[in-house]
Write a protein that holds these residues in place. Structure first.
Motif, PDB file in Angstrom:
ATOM      1  N   THR A 199       4.868 -14.689   0.903  1.00 61.62           N
ATOM      2  CA  THR A 199       5.411 -13.410   1.347  1.00 61.62           C
ATOM      3  C   THR A 199       4.306 -12.363   1.443  1.00 61.62           C
ATOM      4  N   VAL A 200       4.318 -11.574   2.519  1.00 63.56           N
ATOM      5  CA  VAL A 200       3.285 -10.566   2.760  1.00 63.56           C
ATOM      6  C   VAL A 200       3.781  -9.179   2.364  1.00 63.56           C
ATOM      7  N   GLY A 201       2.936  -8.454   1.625  1.00 60.43           N
ATOM      8  CA  GLY A 201       3.209  -7.058   1.291  1.00 60.43           C
ATOM      9  C   GLY A 201       2.058  -6.178   1.730  1.00 60.43           C
ATOM     10  N   ALA A 202       2.352  -4.895   1.975  1.00 65.71           N
ATOM     11  CA  ALA A 202       1.328  -3.931   2.376  1.00 65.71           C
ATOM     12  C   ALA A 202       0.706  -3.317   1.130  1.00 65.71           C
ATOM     13  N   HIS A 203      -0.600  -3.528   0.968  1.00 67.43           N
ATOM     14  CA  HIS A 203      -1.327  -3.018  -0.204  1.00 67.43           C
ATOM     15  C   HIS A 203      -1.948  -1.681   0.189  1.00 67.43           C
ATOM     16  N   VAL A 204      -1.172  -0.614   0.039  1.00 74.15           N
ATOM     17  CA  VAL A 204      -1.571   0.718   0.518  1.00 74.15           C
ATOM     18  C   VAL A 204      -2.388   1.439  -0.542  1.00 74.15           C
ATOM     19  N   ALA A 205      -3.225   2.373  -0.095  1.00 78.00           N
ATOM     20  CA  ALA A 205      -4.169   3.005  -1.023  1.00 78.00           C
ATOM     21  C   ALA A 205      -4.583   4.370  -0.518  1.00 78.00           C
ATOM     22  N   TYR A 206      -5.330   5.093  -1.372  1.00 73.72           N
ATOM     23  CA  TYR A 206      -6.015   6.289  -0.906  1.00 73.72           C
ATOM     24  C   TYR A 206      -7.056   5.889   0.130  1.00 73.72           C
ATOM     25  N   ARG A 207      -7.421   6.849   0.999  1.00 71.12           N
ATOM     26  CA  ARG A 207      -8.487   6.598   1.987  1.00 71.12           C
ATOM     27  C   ARG A 207      -9.830   6.701   1.263  1.00 71.12           C
ATOM     28  N   ASP A 208     -10.303   5.563   0.730  1.00 73.60           N
ATOM     29  CA  ASP A 208     -11.474   5.581  -0.156  1.00 73.60           C
ATOM     30  C   ASP A 208     -12.191   4.233  -0.123  1.00 73.60           C
ATOM     31  N   LEU A 209     -12.785   3.902   1.006  1.00 76.82           N
ATOM     32  CA  LEU A 209     -13.535   2.651   1.111  1.00 76.82           C
ATOM     33  C   LEU A 209     -14.715   2.610   0.140  1.00 76.82           C
ATOM     34  N   ALA A 210     -15.419   3.726   0.028  1.00 77.51           N
ATOM     35  CA  ALA A 210     -16.615   3.744  -0.822  1.00 77.51           C
ATOM     36  C   ALA A 210     -16.264   3.496  -2.288  1.00 77.51           C
ATOM     37  N   GLY A 211     -15.126   3.989  -2.724  1.00 72.64           N
ATOM     38  CA  GLY A 211     -14.727   3.836  -4.121  1.00 72.64           C
ATOM     39  C   GLY A 211     -13.732   2.723  -4.345  1.00 72.64           C
ATOM     40  N   PHE A 212     -13.479   1.908  -3.330  1.00 72.57           N
ATOM     41  CA  PHE A 212     -12.543   0.796  -3.412  1.00 72.57           C
ATOM     42  C   PHE A 212     -11.152   1.272  -3.865  1.00 72.57           C
ATOM     43  N   GLY A 213     -10.827   2.499  -3.520  1.00 72.15           N
ATOM     44  CA  GLY A 213      -9.501   3.017  -3.838  1.00 72.15           C
ATOM     45  C   GLY A 213      -9.242   3.222  -5.312  1.00 72.15           C
ATOM     46  N   ARG A 214     -10.291   3.289  -6.110  1.00 70.46           N
ATOM     47  CA  ARG A 214     -10.114   3.417  -7.560  1.00 70.46           C
ATOM     48  C   ARG A 214     -10.413   4.825  -8.065  1.00 70.46           C
ATOM     49  N   ARG A 215     -10.511   5.789  -7.128  1.00 71.24           N
ATOM     50  CA  ARG A 215     -10.736   7.179  -7.520  1.00 71.24           C
ATOM     51  C   ARG A 215      -9.531   8.017  -7.122  1.00 71.24           C
TER      52      ARG A 215
END
Length: 249
Positions: free
Chosen positions: A56-72
């Motif tokens: 099953t496919v889910g959308a893994h959505v995040a902040y717009r933060d490629l440089a921080g890998f979405g962890r900021r």
């Protein structure tokens, strides 16, 4: 018990994880939508791999933060966050359709996931985005979180999630990745934890307490070193304990 994993997080010539292998073990795939990781080529290929394996496919959505890998943490307005999440779900829906599958749920990533566990405005913004796109899409959440409350109040299905390889605080939150011991690496120890979660609905915290975690899905991180071995050990232990691995949908 559902096993989910974060996948599709490679970008251009940079590779993360062994998505092809882990797709043979898990039942749900959280596919990066390009904001914290991933790109169109990777997203389509990952959705295609999921389709081949019946995952099953889910959308893994995040902040717009490629440089921080979405962890900021990103202090964005609710309107901006709603539009960002709508955009990401829509993009992955198109790639999934091109790969012969569909997006069936949403899982926020990293800092966004942790923020909406406590931040009401951002939690409501994410809920509004999902309702705008498709109110039948469930969302994976931490138990007892603000996002769980807001999602359920809005009529969305909130699927409680536990984490196989992450240490827990006594309040049920995840130990910060900045802290030593926040990520567990021993496949046997992780497998035993997940069996405990699935059969007893409990988990031991970083300070030795036992708390309740009544989860429908368990995340095995695709970017953890040895991720495939860990996921394989977890699935084998669950099946040995008589717990079938299947999607929560």
């Amino acid at each position: 018990m559902d096993l989910n994993s974060d996948v599709g997080e490679s970008f251009g010539s940079w590779t993360m994880g062994d998505d092809e292998s882990i797709m043979r073990v898990v039942s749900s795939a959280n596919v990066a939508c390009g904001f914290h990781a991933g790109d169109p080529v990777v997203a389509r290929a990952t959705c295609a791999a999921a389709a081949r394996e019946g995952v099953t496919v889910g959308a893994h959505v995040a902040y717009r933060d490629l440089a921080g890998f979405g962890r900021r943490f990103m202090d964005v307005s609710p309107a901006e966050l709603t539009n960002d999440v709508i955009y990401q779900i829509g993009a992955l829906q198109a790639m999934a359709a091109a790969a012969g599958t569909t997006v069936r749920y949403v899982k926020p990533h990293g800092a966004l996931y942790n923020t909406i566990a406590k931040h009401e405005q951002q939690a409501r913004a994410v809920v509004e985005a999902i309702r705008t796109v498709d109110e039948s899409l469930p969302i994976l959440v931490l138990p007892g979180s603000v996002i769980q409350r807001e999602a359920e109040a809005a009529g969305l299905r909130a699927v409680v999630e536990a984490f196989a390889d992450r240490a827990y605080n006594a309040d049920g939150s995840l130990v910060s990745r900045r802290m030593e011991g926040s990520v567990i690496h021993d496949p046997e120890a992780i497998a035993a934890r997940v069996v405990q979660m699935a059969t007893d609905s409990t988990v031991e915290t970083v300070d030795g307490q036992t708390i309740t975690v009544d989860a429908e899905s368990v995340c095995v991180h695709g970017d953890t070193p040895g991720a495939v071995a860990i996921a394989t050990a977890v699935r084998a232990a669950l099946e040995e304990a008589g717990v079938p691995v299947t999607s929560f949908l």
